[in-house]
Design a protein around this motif. Structure first.
Motif, PDB file in Angstrom:
ATOM      1  N   CYS A   1       0.851  -1.184   0.000  1.00 15.19           N
ATOM      2  CA  CYS A   1       0.000   0.000   0.000  1.00 15.19           C
ATOM      3  C   CYS A   1       0.889   1.238   0.000  1.00 15.19           C
ATOM      4  N   ALA A   2       0.768   2.062  -1.028  1.00 17.53           N
ATOM      5  CA  ALA A   2       1.526   3.310  -1.100  1.00 17.53           C
ATOM      6  C   ALA A   2       0.913   4.336  -0.163  1.00 17.53           C
ATOM      7  N   VAL A   3       1.764   5.089   0.511  1.00 19.89           N
ATOM      8  CA  VAL A   3       1.314   6.110   1.463  1.00 19.89           C
ATOM      9  C   VAL A   3       2.073   7.408   1.197  1.00 19.89           C
ATOM     10  N   PRO A   4       1.510   8.540   1.607  1.00 20.06           N
ATOM     11  CA  PRO A   4       2.190   9.835   1.378  1.00 20.06           C
ATOM     12  C   PRO A   4       3.305  10.081   2.386  1.00 20.06           C
ATOM     13  N   GLY A   5       4.308   9.226   2.338  1.00 23.02           N
ATOM     14  CA  GLY A   5       5.435   9.314   3.252  1.00 23.02           C
ATOM     15  C   GLY A   5       5.376   8.242   4.321  1.00 23.02           C
ATOM     16  N   THR A   6       6.536   7.685   4.663  1.00 22.63           N
ATOM     17  CA  THR A   6       6.582   6.624   5.668  1.00 22.63           C
ATOM     18  C   THR A   6       6.117   7.112   7.029  1.00 22.63           C
ATOM     19  N   GLU A   7       6.353   8.381   7.334  1.00 21.82           N
ATOM     20  CA  GLU A   7       5.925   8.933   8.624  1.00 21.82           C
ATOM     21  C   GLU A   7       4.431   8.708   8.842  1.00 21.82           C
ATOM     22  N   ILE A   8       3.623   9.003   7.838  1.00 22.33           N
ATOM     23  CA  ILE A   8       2.176   8.805   7.956  1.00 22.33           C
ATOM     24  C   ILE A   8       1.855   7.319   8.032  1.00 22.33           C
ATOM     25  N   GLY A   9       2.555   6.512   7.244  1.00 20.91           N
ATOM     26  CA  GLY A   9       2.332   5.069   7.289  1.00 20.91           C
ATOM     27  C   GLY A   9       2.574   4.497   8.672  1.00 20.91           C
ATOM     28  N   LEU A  10       3.649   4.908   9.316  1.00 17.89           N
ATOM     29  CA  LEU A  10       3.954   4.429  10.660  1.00 17.89           C
ATOM     30  C   LEU A  10       2.829   4.770  11.633  1.00 17.89           C
ATOM     31  N   ARG A  11       2.388   6.001  11.588  1.00 17.06           N
ATOM     32  CA  ARG A  11       1.378   6.441  12.552  1.00 17.06           C
ATOM     33  C   ARG A  11       0.021   5.780  12.303  1.00 17.06           C
TER      34      ARG A  11
END
Length: 324
Positions: free
Chosen positions: A76-86
């Motif tokens: 799943c692509a996300v707008p930056g790993t920071e958002i993915g982590l949270r």
């Protein structure tokens, strides 16, 4: 004095305001971002009047999945790993442990997460959050040891592989499966040197991917991020050349730091950590010469130094380190 630069790297605007040098004079070594970014983005054009295409997003996830060695259904692509982590932290919940030293957001992913060191992590219960290679100390754990850690766990293993592209043998994304409690996070911006694109990936069991897509909603990425990601992950020649170039540049940085009396640590080719009696003072001294590095509020003896772009930048850093 250094508090403004201890949260994340990249605080160049604050440094310019505080220390006074103009932007063109600064050498920003405060991040772990490849100084030689993927060059194709500069020649790309985008139609900013159209919404991002869902088919293009699927193509991005498919080509990234091949790069990671996994099935596209797990990506799943996300707008930056920071958002993915949270976001994943809210989906998984606790109890949890996160390894320190580590990336600051790991401790904020799951409410009540407890900080532990690497040896204690071998027997920790509940969910476990860690990075491999680790940030900021660059500790790297081989893939077999990571898979062994996964096999001995009852909770989720959440592995941040933001810096794994330079040493792909460390990655365990290929071990993600619906029957395993493993989630891997990958970053585009660091290895490809395009942090401003804000692109990352969560590699997880399909149930987690589905829940994450529901949280993200429609159009989670810009058309530019999708197009740049598709083209960059397809550029096998640039990827291979960069994987050769980065360790050579890191070795040159190591040699210089040793020559100046420091002992660099870390196995990530994008940065090195040094320990010195008063790292805050060294940070200040370098910043007065328009060289930005990364200090740490919780360890005043540490300074992280990103990879200089070329021989001139390396020589400038050496001159500043020797001017003490």
């Amino acid at each position: 004095m250094t508090e403004s630069w201890t949260w994340h790297g990249g605080g160049l605007e604050a440094a310019k305001r505080h220390f006074g040098a103009s932007e063109g004079d600064w050498l920003d070594l405060s991040t772990g971002i490849n100084p030689h970014g993927w060059p194709g983005a500069a020649d790309m054009a985008f139609d900013w009047q159209r919404l991002p295409d869902t088919g293009a997003l699927a193509r991005l996830e498919a080509i990234a999945a091949r790069y990671f060695g996994v099935d596209a259904h797990h990506v799943c692509a996300v707008p930056g790993t920071e958002i993915g982590l949270r976001l994943v932290g809210t989906l998984v919940g606790g109890p949890a442990h996160h390894i320190v030293p580590g990336y600051r957001t790991h401790g904020a992913m799951i409410a009540g997460s407890i900080a532990i060191d690497w040896p204690a992590a071998q027997n920790a219960t509940g969910n476990l959050i860690l990075a491999n290679p680790n940030n900021p100390d660059g500790r790297a754990v081989d893939a077999d040891a990571m898979r062994d850690l996964l096999a001995r766990r009852a909770g989720w293993l959440l592995v941040d592989e933001a810096f794994a592209d330079g040493t792909p043998a460390l990655g365990i994304a290929a071990s993600v499966a619906d029957a395993r409690r493993l989630i891997v996070f990958r970053s585009f911006g660091k290895f490809f040197g395009l942090a401003g694109v804000r692109l990352g990936f969560v590699i997880a069991p399909r149930a987690v991917v589905a829940a994450l897509r529901e949280r993200l909603g429609a159009w989670p990425l810009s058309a530019a991020a999708i197009a740049i990601g598709i083209a960059a992950y397809a550029d096998a020649e640039w990827i291979a050349a960069t994987r050769q170039r980065l360790p050579q540049a890191a070795k040159a940085l190591d040699t210089m730091l040793v020559r100046q009396g420091y002992r660099p640590t870390g196995e990530c080719p994008l940065f090195r950590l040094i320990e010195t009696e008063d790292a805050d003072a060294l940070f200040e001294r370098l910043a007065r010469q328009a060289i930005l590095t990364r200090p740490f509020a919780d360890n005043p003896r540490w300074l992280r130094i990103g990879l200089p772009a070329d021989a001139d930048a390396l020589a400038r850093l050496e001159a500043a380190l020797g001017d003490g």
